[in-house]
Design a protein around this motif. Sequence first.
Motif, PDB file in Angstrom:
ATOM      1  N   PHE A 261     -28.937   5.231  33.549  1.00  0.00           N
ATOM      2  CA  PHE A 261     -28.426   5.520  34.546  1.00  0.00           C
ATOM      3  C   PHE A 261     -28.890   7.002  34.603  1.00  0.00           C
ATOM      4  O   PHE A 261     -28.900   7.768  33.584  1.00  0.00           O
ATOM      5  CB  PHE A 261     -27.309   6.031  34.276  1.00  0.00           C
ATOM      6  N   ILE A 262     -30.205   7.954  35.554  1.00  0.00           N
ATOM      7  CA  ILE A 262     -30.131   9.075  35.740  1.00  0.00           C
ATOM      8  C   ILE A 262     -29.867   9.863  36.677  1.00  0.00           C
ATOM      9  O   ILE A 262     -29.643   9.309  38.294  1.00  0.00           O
ATOM     10  CB  ILE A 262     -31.637   8.455  35.936  1.00  0.00           C
ATOM     11  N   GLY A 342     -28.264  23.628  39.317  1.00  0.00           N
ATOM     12  CA  GLY A 342     -29.003  21.644  39.023  1.00  0.00           C
ATOM     13  C   GLY A 342     -28.821  21.251  37.465  1.00  0.00           C
ATOM     14  O   GLY A 342     -29.029  21.874  36.791  1.00  0.00           O
ATOM     15  N   GLU A 343     -28.393  19.695  37.894  1.00  0.00           N
ATOM     16  CA  GLU A 343     -28.303  19.547  35.796  1.00  0.00           C
ATOM     17  C   GLU A 343     -29.012  17.548  36.624  1.00  0.00           C
ATOM     18  O   GLU A 343     -28.746  17.155  37.674  1.00  0.00           O
ATOM     19  CB  GLU A 343     -26.451  18.714  36.365  1.00  0.00           C
ATOM     20  N   LEU A 344     -29.482  17.680  35.323  1.00  0.00           N
ATOM     21  CA  LEU A 344     -30.257  16.766  35.098  1.00  0.00           C
ATOM     22  C   LEU A 344     -29.862  15.820  33.792  1.00  0.00           C
ATOM     23  O   LEU A 344     -30.337  15.952  33.156  1.00  0.00           O
ATOM     24  CB  LEU A 344     -31.589  16.367  35.324  1.00  0.00           C
ATOM     25  N   SER A 345     -29.071  14.119  33.801  1.00  0.00           N
ATOM     26  CA  SER A 345     -28.255  13.883  32.727  1.00  0.00           C
ATOM     27  C   SER A 345     -29.483  12.032  32.931  1.00  0.00           C
ATOM     28  O   SER A 345     -29.503  11.552  34.214  1.00  0.00           O
ATOM     29  CB  SER A 345     -27.274  13.552  32.611  1.00  0.00           C
ATOM     30  N   VAL A 346     -29.279  11.546  31.600  1.00  0.00           N
ATOM     31  CA  VAL A 346     -29.468  10.268  31.377  1.00  0.00           C
ATOM     32  C   VAL A 346     -28.451   9.605  30.502  1.00  0.00           C
ATOM     33  O   VAL A 346     -27.575  10.083  29.379  1.00  0.00           O
ATOM     34  CB  VAL A 346     -30.928   9.785  30.424  1.00  0.00           C
ATOM     35  N   GLU A 347     -28.208   8.946  30.997  1.00  0.00           N
ATOM     36  CA  GLU A 347     -26.716   7.477  30.594  1.00  0.00           C
ATOM     37  C   GLU A 347     -27.288   6.141  29.645  1.00  0.00           C
ATOM     38  O   GLU A 347     -28.138   5.927  31.131  1.00  0.00           O
ATOM     39  CB  GLU A 347     -25.391   7.124  31.453  1.00  0.00           C
TER      40      GLU A 347
END
Length: 350
Positions: A261-262, A342-347
Amino acid sequence: MTVRSAWLLPGGAEPGQTREDTRLAPLGTMVPSGELTSRPGVIPGGAPFAASGAGAMSLQVGIGRALVQGTTAQGAYPVAVDAPETVAFDDGDALLDRIDTVVIRVLDQLFDVSGENVALVEVVKGEPLATPAAPTLDPACEPLWDVTVPAGTSAGVGGIDWGTALSDRRRYTVAAGGIIPRASSSLAGAYDGQYADFNGTLYRWSAAADDWQQYPATPLRPLMTRQAAAPPYTPVQTYVDFTAAAWPRITFTVPPSGAVFITVGGLVSNRATDVSTAWLTWRATGGLTEAHGAGNGLSAQSSRVIASRRVYRPGLTPGASVTLIPGWNVSSVGQDTNLANGELSVEFVQ
């Protein structure tokens, strides 16, 4: 005795292995290193065999427990040091540096020519060389500390600088099935499924891969990066990458499931005109190729939005490397044109 070993001293006319020896020495099945051998090393707990200068040319080694492996025929010796031991070093060579090693040594007259049955903390002296190396150790000799003895060192000229001379050689061992602390990836695992702790990260030995592999293979926590600075807000008709300084990239390894998930989120606003837009997006390179756009972006038109957008990306190649690059776009600049927080994450999908 301050250095005790179980399964070494015979009985007969001598006292043999005492009850205290048995209680203090580590007993049981330790981590194997072969069919009949055990992984030697220090038993964790407290600060075993801690070292501190005791004089210009002497070192004090603290209490602790260890397992000292001899030859295959000898087996392994459980050892306990129940009071600090002090060891002395010879003066340095006139011209060249050397490295000495402080060890726990077990002498067993059934397997060596010492004529003794005893466990010791002692110094194994190295060779003076232009590029010195630690000495080669005999069987039944477990290293604790390396000590650099510079050329010309003696008590008369100040002795060894204990602040810089010591190098930690302690390796750790535990009971079979236990997790080895402070392990080294350079040391091969003994059996499939063995666990070890490398600098706070858990690894599992894979016999099939002949390698240590991080466990679990899929990280339990998301990877995340935050926006550090605003973009230049120049009106553009295409998407623009944030600089790495303004918003760092994320590089990750695709998990065994091949799915992630991005999520991108932040404050997005633009009220310069009734049709003005602003976008926060990301693009991907490597094991996932995807451009900036409506399929993964967060947008506002003549308004302000504080939100996030989460998308699912399956079907990736496990083990592939992917880099995510944050991006932006504003159609015009004026009232309340803003891209912030801004925040960018990878699950990782298990």
